[in-house]
Design a protein around this motif. Sequence first.
Motif, PDB file in Angstrom:
ATOM      1  N   GLY A  62      32.068  18.766  38.593  1.00 43.14           N
ATOM      2  CA  GLY A  62      31.015  19.697  38.190  1.00 43.14           C
ATOM      3  C   GLY A  62      31.254  20.295  36.810  1.00 43.14           C
ATOM      4  N   TRP A  63      32.480  20.257  36.317  1.00 43.66           N
ATOM      5  CA  TRP A  63      32.752  20.754  34.959  1.00 43.66           C
ATOM      6  C   TRP A  63      32.442  19.692  33.922  1.00 43.66           C
ATOM      7  CZ3 TRP A  63      38.283  22.157  36.720  1.00 43.66           C
ATOM      8  CH2 TRP A  63      38.183  23.136  37.725  1.00 43.66           C
ATOM      9  N   LEU A  64      32.657  18.417  34.312  1.00 48.20           N
ATOM     10  CA  LEU A  64      32.320  17.330  33.388  1.00 48.20           C
ATOM     11  C   LEU A  64      30.833  17.023  33.441  1.00 48.20           C
ATOM     12  CD1 LEU A  64      35.258  14.824  34.072  1.00 48.20           C
ATOM     13  CD2 LEU A  64      35.077  16.545  32.271  1.00 48.20           C
ATOM     14  N   LEU A  65      30.231  17.197  34.631  1.00 48.80           N
ATOM     15  CA  LEU A  65      28.837  16.807  34.851  1.00 48.80           C
ATOM     16  C   LEU A  65      28.099  17.925  35.585  1.00 48.80           C
ATOM     17  CD1 LEU A  65      29.760  13.236  36.162  1.00 48.80           C
ATOM     18  CD2 LEU A  65      28.680  13.709  33.961  1.00 48.80           C
ATOM     19  N   PRO A  66      27.944  19.078  34.931  1.00 52.23           N
ATOM     20  CA  PRO A  66      27.317  20.201  35.636  1.00 52.23           C
ATOM     21  C   PRO A  66      25.874  19.911  36.053  1.00 52.23           C
ATOM     22  CG  PRO A  66      27.619  20.687  33.284  1.00 52.23           C
ATOM     23  CD  PRO A  66      28.336  19.409  33.562  1.00 52.23           C
ATOM     24  N   ARG A  67      25.536  20.384  37.247  1.00 49.53           N
ATOM     25  CA  ARG A  67      24.165  20.283  37.781  1.00 49.53           C
ATOM     26  C   ARG A  67      23.741  18.839  38.050  1.00 49.53           C
ATOM     27  NH1 ARG A  67      24.744  23.816  33.889  1.00 49.53           N
ATOM     28  NH2 ARG A  67      23.975  22.437  32.265  1.00 49.53           N
ATOM     29  N   ARG A  68      24.683  17.908  38.096  1.00 52.38           N
ATOM     30  CA  ARG A  68      24.345  16.517  38.418  1.00 52.38           C
ATOM     31  C   ARG A  68      24.771  16.199  39.850  1.00 52.38           C
ATOM     32  NH1 ARG A  68      23.006  18.212  33.499  1.00 52.38           N
ATOM     33  NH2 ARG A  68      22.169  16.534  32.207  1.00 52.38           N
ATOM     34  N   ASN A  69      24.028  15.273  40.485  1.00 50.51           N
ATOM     35  CA  ASN A  69      24.437  14.774  41.804  1.00 50.51           C
ATOM     36  C   ASN A  69      25.388  13.609  41.577  1.00 50.51           C
ATOM     37  OD1 ASN A  69      22.857  16.479  43.426  1.00 50.51           O
ATOM     38  ND2 ASN A  69      21.047  15.276  42.866  1.00 50.51           N
TER      39      ASN A  69
END
Length: 335
Positions: A62-69
Motif C-alpha cells: 500500500g505504500w508503493l501502490l496506494p489505493r490500488r487493488n
Amino acid sequence: MEKKTYSPLACDVEFFERELESFVPDRVYDAHAHFHHPDFCPSALSTAPATAGYEEYQECIGWLLPRRNVAALFLAYADIEGKNAQANEWTAAQIARDPLCRGEYFAGPQDDPEFVRQEVKRLKLHGLKVYHSLATTTPTWEANIPDYFPERLAKVAHEEQWVVTLHMVKHRAVADPDNLHWIRHYCRTYPGMKLILAHSARGFQPAHNLEGLAELKGLENLYFDMSANSEAMAHLAILRYFGPQKLLYGSDAILAGCARGRCVAVADSFLWLHDTMPIWNSARHKALSPVLVGLEDLRSLKWACWAAKLKDSDVEDIFWNNAARLLRLQVCVSA
Ligand SMILES: [Zn+2]
C-alpha cells in the motif's frame, strides 16, 4: 532515540503523487513478492517487520501502490539451511487467504523431481522459485543455470505447466553465453514451462540486456518481471525485443517496500545505493532524501513505457493482464 518505524515517509508519499499517481492502473498484479519469517528467512532490514506474511505484505504494498487493488505471486524462499520445507508450508498458508494470489515452491538442485511434483500439488502452489544460493558452485554468483535449476525440474515444470521464476547470476547476466544457451535450451525443450526472468533479466546493467536479449527473441514461453530494477533501459530493451505482453510488474516487496535507494548501472556492472550509505548529503545543490526502492522501480517502468510509446491498454497488460493470462487467473476464479 528515534524509533525505527515500518512506515512510509513524506518523501515517498510525495514521490508517488508526483511521479506515479497518473501512471499506475487501479488493479495491479505483483508477479514477484516475498514473505519474511525469523525461522527460515529473517529480514535483512531493521525497518521491515520480523515476521511478514500476507497482512504485512498488503500494508507494505500500500505504500508503493496506494489505493490500488493488489494481488500477488509469492516466491517462497529460505536463506537458513534445511528450512525450505518450512518456507514452502508458510507460503502456502499465506496465499490460501486470497483466491487471486499464487505461490511458487522453493526448489533446490538436490530435490527429487517427483517429490517436488507432489509437494507443489499438496501445497496448492503454482510453480517453482529457483535460486543460486543452493548451488554447490563457488562462488554461487557464477553458477550455471543447471547448477541451481537442474533439467529434471524443468521437465516437471513443463509437464505440469508451471511458472518458474529465475534470478539468473553470472557477472554479465543475459549477455553471458552459458546463460543464453540454457535459457534457449530449456524454453525450446520444455514449452509447457513458463519461464520468468526476474529483475528484467537481472539487467541491473542494461547494456547486458541490449547485448543479449536479441538472442532470446521468439521464445513463446519466456517472460520477464521488472522487480527491484530501477534502470528504465533494462525494461525498454524487453519492450523493444519482446513487446508489452511479455513484461510483468513485480515489486520485490517486502524488501523493496522497506528499503530506500536504488541500483545504479556503472561501467559494465551495477551497485546498490542504500539509505545507510554516507552519500546523501554529498550533493552540493540539495540534501537528498532517497525514496523506497519499489517507487524508483515504478518510475523507471513509467519511463520505459513512455519511451516505447505504449498505449494505456499495454500498461494495463503489464500491471495485470499478462500475469492473469500466465497464471490462468480467469479459469481459476470462475472454476
Ligand atoms: Zn525477490
